[in-house]
Design a protein around this motif. Structure first.
Motif, short mmCIF file in Angstrom:
data_model
loop_
_atom_site.label_atom_id
_atom_site.label_comp_id
_atom_site.label_asym_id
_atom_site.label_seq_id
_atom_site.Cartn_x
_atom_site.Cartn_y
_atom_site.Cartn_z
N TYR A 1 0.84 -1.19 0.00
CA TYR A 1 0.00 0.00 0.00
C TYR A 1 0.88 1.25 0.00
CZ TYR A 1 -4.20 -2.73 1.04
OH TYR A 1 -5.26 -3.61 0.98
N LEU A 2 0.48 2.25 -0.74
CA LEU A 2 1.22 3.51 -0.79
C LEU A 2 0.77 4.39 0.38
CD1 LEU A 2 3.13 5.53 -2.06
CD2 LEU A 2 1.31 6.18 -3.66
N LEU A 3 1.58 4.43 1.42
CA LEU A 3 1.29 5.21 2.62
C LEU A 3 2.51 6.07 2.96
CD1 LEU A 3 -0.53 2.36 4.53
CD2 LEU A 3 -1.60 4.47 3.72
N GLY A 4 2.39 6.88 4.02
CA GLY A 4 3.39 7.90 4.27
C GLY A 4 4.70 7.44 4.89
N ASP A 5 4.71 6.27 5.52
CA ASP A 5 5.94 5.77 6.14
C ASP A 5 6.36 4.49 5.45
OD1 ASP A 5 7.44 4.02 8.32
OD2 ASP A 5 7.62 6.10 8.97
N GLU A 6 7.63 4.36 5.17
CA GLU A 6 8.12 3.21 4.41
C GLU A 6 8.00 1.90 5.16
OE1 GLU A 6 11.80 5.87 4.92
OE2 GLU A 6 9.67 6.08 5.35
N ARG A 7 7.72 1.95 6.48
CA ARG A 7 7.63 0.72 7.28
C ARG A 7 6.20 0.30 7.56
NH1 ARG A 7 11.07 3.74 11.75
NH2 ARG A 7 9.67 5.33 10.92
N THR A 8 5.20 1.05 7.10
CA THR A 8 3.81 0.82 7.50
C THR A 8 3.30 -0.55 7.08
OG1 THR A 8 3.42 3.19 7.28
CG2 THR A 8 1.50 1.80 7.48
N ASN A 9 3.81 -1.11 5.97
CA ASN A 9 3.35 -2.42 5.51
C ASN A 9 4.00 -3.58 6.26
OD1 ASN A 9 1.68 -2.17 2.69
ND2 ASN A 9 3.14 -0.48 2.89
#
Length: 336
Positions: free
Chosen positions: A201-209
């Motif tokens: 998923y394209l979210l704001g923090d690179e670690r969210t997935n």
């Protein structure tokens, strides 16, 4: 301008992204410059076995759920990213005792755990007058970087540029990362390869997935932004996309600040936090070495082995693979 600049009245670059960690104690390198200390101390694995060994999944005495643990991980992602390995990679070995029940069941006495040193400022670590300094890639402020990143180009990739909203798919969810934004992509070690970042998923923090719980918070605040933006658009139909976006962004950041300070911290500390009384010039706003490398790692000891899910009737729900709980380990990287 670097993200986080000009938020400290005395020093404009304190707390910015990619700043060195704050010093709250003298460096303790073996050579006073950069070499790892503690080579003559007990292995961290040995200390872990002695001090932390016990049953997994024990209930909280204060009736806290796993939500507390993973909200804490979100807070960490909001203000901190300083333990990622440097370039070039520096690998060291953590000794494993012979017949360790987990890592040396066959009693070979030759097992070890790999340890990668954190990235650092390349202009440091060259003399006792300039010992190695680690870098915090995030701003130390609660400024919504978990939601919006610390990069203007990154957040622009997330934006729809229509009504102040973030881009969504047909179901109102964040889009997949078709633009290949550099999101953390660490599959299970048994795969021995990288996987396509487009599945994330394209979210704001690179670690969210990284795991399902953290991803849930990322999606929650993503959708909260769009909800607030739609409300702002209804209240101010004459506003431009930029005006609506910035209004929604400020409200989302304020939501984060309020929940972290007046709900999360009291739930964790068991005590209330005093109301804000104004700017204090004597308080350093940066992230310290001790905080990022030791104090705020307490959460690692709170992570449960898995997450149970329930339906609207409070009955347990099985996972897609038929398991009773969602596993919280590296296998998550193969199922996104």
């Amino acid at each position: 301008m670097r993200p986080g600049m000009n938020r400290e009245l005395r020093f404009k670059d304190v707390g910015v992204a990619a700043a060195t960690d704050a010093e709250d104690a003298p460096p303790s390198y073996a050579d006073g410059v950069y070499m790892m200390a503690g080579q003559d101390r007990p292995s961290p694995r040995k200390l872990s076995r002695i001090l932390m060994k016990g049953k997994d999944g024990m209930p909280s005495r204060k009736n806290r759920t796993a939500l507390l643990v993973f909200f804490g991980q979100m807070v960490s992602s909001e203000i901190l990213m300083a333990s990622e390995m440097g370039c070039p990679i520096e690998m060291h070995k953590i000794n494993v005792e012979k017949c360790d029940e987990m890592y040396d069941a066959d009693c070979s006495g030759e097992k070890y755990m790999p340890f990668y040193r954190a990235g650092y400022d390349a202009t440091t670590g060259q003399s006792p007058n300039m010992p190695r300094e680690q870098i915090n890639s995030k701003t130390s402020w609660i400024d919504g970087s978990f939601v919006y990143s610390t990069s203007e180009a990154w957040v622009n990739t997330m934006r729809s540029f229509s009504n102040g909203t973030l881009r969504t798919d047909e179901n109102g969810m964040p889009p997949r990362n078709k633009e290949r934004v550099p999101i953390m992509n660490k599959p299970s070690p048994h795969l021995f390869k990288t996987l396509s970042p487009e599945r994330m998923y394209l979210l704001g923090d690179e670690r969210t997935n990284q795991n399902p719980a953290l991803l849930s918070f990322g999606i929650l605040f993503f959708r909260w932004h769009n909800k607030v933006a739609l409300r702002a658009q209804e209240e101010h139909p004459d506003w431009s996309d930029e005006e609506v976006f910035q209004r929604a962004r400020r409200i989302v950041i304020a939501t984060l600040q309020n929940v972290i300070m007046y709900e999360y911290l009291p739930a964790f500390l068991g005590d209330t936090v005093d109301p804000y009384k104004g700017y204090r010039p004597d308080v350093h706003p940066g992230i310290s070495h001790v905080f990022q490398s030791a104090a705020f790692r307490f959460g690692h000891s709170m992570i449960p082995p898995g997450l149970y899910r329930r339906d609207s009737q409070c009955n347990y729900k099985r996972t897609v693979s038929g398991d009773l709980a969602l596993r919280l380990c590296a296998t998550w990287g193969t199922r996104t």
